[in-house]
Design a protein around this motif. Structure first.
Motif, mmCIF file in Angstrom:
data_model
loop_
_atom_site.group_PDB
_atom_site.id
_atom_site.type_symbol
_atom_site.label_atom_id
_atom_site.label_comp_id
_atom_site.label_asym_id
_atom_site.label_seq_id
_atom_site.Cartn_x
_atom_site.Cartn_y
_atom_site.Cartn_z
ATOM 1 N N GLY A 126 0.799 -1.215 0.000
ATOM 2 C CA GLY A 126 0.000 0.000 0.000
ATOM 3 C C GLY A 126 0.831 1.262 0.000
ATOM 4 O O GLY A 126 1.843 1.367 -0.700
ATOM 5 N N GLU A 127 0.415 2.225 0.833
ATOM 6 C CA GLU A 127 1.027 3.555 0.793
ATOM 7 C C GLU A 127 2.494 3.556 1.222
ATOM 8 O O GLU A 127 3.314 4.282 0.659
ATOM 9 N N LEU A 128 2.827 2.747 2.232
ATOM 10 C CA LEU A 128 4.218 2.714 2.682
ATOM 11 C C LEU A 128 5.117 2.161 1.589
ATOM 12 O O LEU A 128 6.181 2.723 1.294
ATOM 13 N N GLY A 129 4.699 1.051 0.968
ATOM 14 C CA GLY A 129 5.488 0.488 -0.125
ATOM 15 C C GLY A 129 5.638 1.456 -1.286
ATOM 16 O O GLY A 129 6.711 1.553 -1.900
ATOM 17 N N ALA A 130 4.574 2.195 -1.595
ATOM 18 C CA ALA A 130 4.633 3.170 -2.689
ATOM 19 C C ALA A 130 5.654 4.261 -2.380
ATOM 20 O O ALA A 130 6.390 4.713 -3.278
ATOM 21 N N LEU A 131 5.716 4.697 -1.119
ATOM 22 C CA LEU A 131 6.690 5.717 -0.731
ATOM 23 C C LEU A 131 8.115 5.179 -0.836
ATOM 24 O O LEU A 131 9.028 5.889 -1.282
ATOM 25 N N HIS A 319 13.728 8.639 9.303
ATOM 26 C CA HIS A 319 12.836 8.308 8.195
ATOM 27 C C HIS A 319 11.900 9.453 7.819
ATOM 28 O O HIS A 319 11.432 9.512 6.681
ATOM 29 N N GLY A 320 11.623 10.342 8.749
ATOM 30 C CA GLY A 320 10.766 11.477 8.461
ATOM 31 C C GLY A 320 9.318 11.234 8.854
ATOM 32 O O GLY A 320 8.867 10.094 8.996
ATOM 33 N N GLU A 321 8.598 12.329 9.032
ATOM 34 C CA GLU A 321 7.210 12.277 9.508
ATOM 35 C C GLU A 321 6.301 11.492 8.578
ATOM 36 O O GLU A 321 5.457 10.706 9.026
ATOM 37 N N GLU A 322 6.433 11.717 7.255
ATOM 38 C CA GLU A 322 5.524 11.063 6.320
ATOM 39 C C GLU A 322 5.669 9.542 6.369
ATOM 40 O O GLU A 322 4.677 8.812 6.509
ATOM 41 N N ALA A 323 6.909 9.063 6.265
ATOM 42 C CA ALA A 323 7.147 7.616 6.269
ATOM 43 C C ALA A 323 6.734 7.004 7.601
ATOM 44 O O ALA A 323 6.082 5.946 7.638
ATOM 45 N N TRP A 324 7.087 7.665 8.687
ATOM 46 C CA TRP A 324 6.765 7.122 10.005
ATOM 47 C C TRP A 324 5.257 7.089 10.220
ATOM 48 O O TRP A 324 4.718 6.142 10.801
ATOM 49 N N GLY A 325 4.584 8.113 9.720
ATOM 50 C CA GLY A 325 3.136 8.145 9.843
ATOM 51 C C GLY A 325 2.475 6.990 9.113
ATOM 52 O O GLY A 325 1.512 6.391 9.608
ATOM 53 N N LYS A 329 0.427 3.939 10.744
ATOM 54 C CA LYS A 329 -0.929 3.725 10.252
ATOM 55 C C LYS A 329 -1.219 2.238 10.105
ATOM 56 O O LYS A 329 -2.348 1.776 10.293
ATOM 57 N N SER A 330 -0.174 1.459 9.818
ATOM 58 C CA SER A 330 -0.329 0.014 9.633
ATOM 59 C C SER A 330 -0.098 -0.788 10.912
ATOM 60 O O SER A 330 -0.713 -1.829 11.108
ATOM 61 N N VAL A 331 0.803 -0.306 11.776
ATOM 62 C CA VAL A 331 1.217 -1.121 12.929
ATOM 63 C C VAL A 331 0.787 -0.541 14.273
ATOM 64 O O VAL A 331 0.933 -1.197 15.301
ATOM 65 N N GLY A 332 0.282 0.685 14.274
ATOM 66 C CA GLY A 332 -0.050 1.333 15.543
ATOM 67 C C GLY A 332 1.110 2.190 16.027
ATOM 68 O O GLY A 332 2.218 2.154 15.494
ATOM 69 N N GLN A 333 0.874 2.963 17.068
ATOM 70 C CA GLN A 333 1.893 3.877 17.583
ATOM 71 C C GLN A 333 3.059 3.116 18.187
ATOM 72 O O GLN A 333 2.871 2.155 18.949
ATOM 73 N N LEU A 334 4.255 3.556 17.830
ATOM 74 C CA LEU A 334 5.464 2.871 18.280
ATOM 75 C C LEU A 334 6.220 3.632 19.367
ATOM 76 O O LEU A 334 6.776 3.031 20.272
#
Length: 335
Positions: A126-131, A319-325, A329-334
């Motif tokens: 999904g979105e993470l892989g696309a980034l 990694h930056g805010e966008e990637a971490w977000g 979004k997939s795994v929950g808050q870390l």
């Protein structure tokens, strides 16, 4: 498609082992080389052979891809340089290796992020892989849409099982040559040492390190069960492999051929994912029969230690805010 452990490890019935690559047809419009460092028995190789055969069939022989395992064309760093220069056409390795060139590719190596493969695929497809693929694009590489599966990494040891983070205090553990792995195990209190995979068996045998961490298929094919007694199922990192080519190579291919090549590798990834998941389940039984004692672990205490050590804060900044977000979004808050 139902794939047995024997079929996977035998290289699809032995066809992949009798030849290091698929024979080439003189009539092929594109005769390409695909290099990687996995053994010929590894599912990445056996399913890459199957994908190459499918691509040859669907393109009516116009595309003929020779698949070279075991670093026959060079080690990972060399293969990465070769694919960027166009000396070879395709290359596959883990995101943490690609991270030297594409830093965002290491994000799947965030410790104890993914709880199961059910969380992995929506993120990486999904979105993470696309980034991440955009990161490859910036490095002038084209990464195919579906990442391949190496499985979750587990810890093997020679003296004691790892049941909670306290068991890792001062523990001498081999890790790959990767900043993420060194950072992860230092934050957990261990003493990580980066050693090339080819030297790990000797390091375990001689006591240079007391343990190592890898997917079970590596522990099996590398015969670590001969020099290790315990396997702790920590699932601390999910590991996958991208298949890439250079943008220069990819731009020179007609759209209809691109579609068939991409379909071959992406469909192969889905089949390979399922096979690796089944294989790891079977390998746990096989390794027990070879003398390894298994134990399960609770990931929560490990995550708590990483939070307190600032591990997640450090890698969020990198990694930056966008990637971490997108990861959270997939795994929950870390953190």
């Amino acid at each position: 498609m139902i794939v047995s452990r024997r079929a996977v490890l035998a290289g699809l019935g032995g066809a992949g082992l009798s030849m290091p690559y698929i024979s080439r047809a003189a009539a092929a419009d594109y005769s390409w080389k695909f290099g990687h460092g996995f053994p010929a028995t590894h599912p990445v190789h056996t399913f890459a052979l199957e994908a190459a055969a499918k691509i040859k069939e669907t393109t009516s022989g116009k595309v003929d891809i020779g698949v070279f395992p075991n670093s026959q064309l060079g080690g990972d760093s060399d293969l990465l340089s070769q694919v960027r220069a166009g000396a070879i056409d395709f290359f596959s390795t883990g995101g943490l290796i690609f991270a030297t060139l594409v830093p965002i590719a290491a994000i799947n190596g965030t410790g104890f992020a993914f709880k199961s493969t059910d969380a992995v695929w929506p993120a990486m497809d999904g979105e993470l892989g696309a980034l991440i693929r955009k990161g490859f694009e910036k490095a002038d590489l084209y990464a195919f849409e579906k990442i391949w599966n190496n499985g979750f990494r587990q810890i093997t040891t020679s003296k004691k099982p790892i049941r909670d983070p306290s068991d890792l205090t001062g523990f001498k553990i081999r890790v790959p040559v990767s900043q993420v792995y060194v950072s992860l195990f230092k934050a957990l209190g261990a003493s990580p040492t980066s050693i090339n995979l080819s030297d790990v068996y000797t390091a375990l045998q001689t006591g240079v390190v007391d343990g190592q961490e890898n997917p079970l298929v590596v522990a099996d094919t590398s015969k670590f069960y001969e020099v290790q007694k315990f396997c702790s199922k920590t699932n601390h990192v999910w590991d996958g492999s991208w298949i890439v080519t250079s943008n220069r190579t990819w731009r020179g291919v007609p759209d209809d051929i691109k579609a068939k090549v991409a379909a071959g590798f992406n469909d192969g990834a889905v089949k390979q994912r399922d096979a690796v998941t089944k294989l790891n389940d079977e390998l746990a039984t096989s390794l027990q029969q070879k003398g390894i004692t298994f134990n399960d672990t609770d990931p929560a205490p490990f995550r708590d230690v990483l939070k307190k050590a600032g591990f997640y804060t450090e890698w969020k900044k990198k990694h930056g805010e966008e990637a971490w977000g997108l990861l959270e979004k997939s795994v929950g808050q870390l953190g």
